[in-house]
Design a protein around this motif. Sequence first.
Motif: not given
Length: 599
Positions: A155, A203-205, A217, A284, A531-533, A539
């Motif tokens: 991420a 996964s992470a956001s 996070l 997300v 957004a990047t998630d 990412a």
Amino acid sequence: MRAGAGRVTAGTSPPRVETRGYVPAPLPGALALAVAALVLALPCAAADVFVDRAGDWGLVFSYWNGAGGSFYYPEIIGGGAALFDADGDGDLDVFFPQGAPLGTAKPALPPPARPGGRLFRNELISGSTRRETPLFVDVTEASGIRSPVYGTGVATGDVDDDGDVDLYVLAFGANELWRNRGDGTFENATAGAGVGDPRFSLSASFADLDRDGHLDLYVANYVEFALEQNPTCYAPSSRRDYCGPSAFPAAPDRLYRNRGDGTFEDVSLPSGIAGKAGRGMGVVAVDVDRDGWQDLFVANDGMFNFLWHNRKGMRFEEIGLLSGAAVNADGEAEANMGIAAGDFDADGDDDLFVTHMAGETNTLWVNDGTGSFEDRTNPAGLAAPSLPATGFGTGWIDYDNDGRLDLLAANGAVTEVEERVRAGDPYPYAQTHQLFRHQGDGRFADVSREAGAPFRQLEIGRGVAFGDVDNDGDLDALVVNTNGPARLLINQIGQSRPWLGLRLVGGRRDLLGGRVAVVRKGAPTLWRRAATDGSYASASDPRVLVGLGEAAEVTEIRVLWPDGTAEVFPPPPLRAYTPLVRGTGRPIGATTETPEAKP
């Protein structure tokens, strides 16, 4: 992923906003329209939509899962990738997490020559000059990144608000935070930041969930798995195969609040996040009910999905079932994996698309504007084409810049594919990737066969990151394949139509979660989110790229910032990337000007 494939601040312009990045010279209007008409009228067999340029441009990487015949569960899961501007020069660089050996068995495939996660610098732009094409150079050693963990995902986000994008590496084992120093090097800040979650994370956001101006996070954890507790499972053929997720207990996710000083506080318990455990594969952050606060949608493998409704002040309520997005139209929990959130029907709210296991359909949940969802997979034409595939990374991608969001999905099985076994494949899980074109009436057509050679190759697709890699005004895709080369799918046709590139900025960083309304004369307003998630274990480029199709006369840009404020900006130039800086637009006050107003 279920076993059994047979189942049917306000401020001035920040110092790090790049104005020296390449901006393509616009074609004369008549010529641009002629080129667009010519290219888009050609059969795709003559002009492929996507071409793989990874090898040509120096992006040589293969995700190695370390499999040695023990069928350890993490081997079938990874990995992902990040497209991000690591050095602030205006083009997208790449980071890949990498697998590692598990147990004592000898891996079937030789390990990579250079183990650990890899960072590739894009030399498309150098100072004020631009190359004709990107050139990627492996700069891992010079960057200081030493990431020998069993990496699964990544991420990106500027956690310390210094204008440099940082990396969070997810792993089977302790996760890592690599802080970008801004000079081409990174430092391992995991211990000091307090975000080294030791669980099996995918996964992470990064999102400003409490609207205090700092990126928090959310970490989606998967299952509780240990090498010494590795159950034995079998395929229908009686051959040993990977177990399904139901063989393992679900793992609780984690939520970290950014204190604003480079450290994080684990607020999983007081926020309510720790109240439920799920097999999280994708996450997300998206404001589903348009109340100005970002919610969290988590795709849970073989379980009800979570929709964490933001109750403000770092308090969340899980409303997945109530919202309609926990299960499909038949009331079944599916093998939820990758996530795409976007307003495909141009009604001002974000809809959800989630990939699933072969024998299930991918699912399209349509938002009614209040955060309630309806499964519209069958009417949209997305059910039958997805039945044979096991989907992972996915995204809404307007590949032809006609103003309508299309879908891309990377596929790869998790239980052996019988045809590949008969073909003698030692790792028989390969499938083909898919591209779905939005036809304009809410329905989609599977155009995979005509999309180009990358969609006709058998591979074990996992993570996908999206972004404009060559800065030419259309979205490209970086696909990670297990035990196979990564593919850099370069878009060949989108730039022929008019487009807008926008970067939402506040202070010194990208304001992830900001929503943009591109208001056009005589055509629906187009809504996009910075957004990047989303996707899976990956990412993406935070810049907003909007294809305008034949309705290219933009009257204004409206932005709803993550802190709840809203502004209007005049139309920026077409075929260029323009920074929109919070606090420099005209504040929206009257209700008739609210960004939530539907077209």
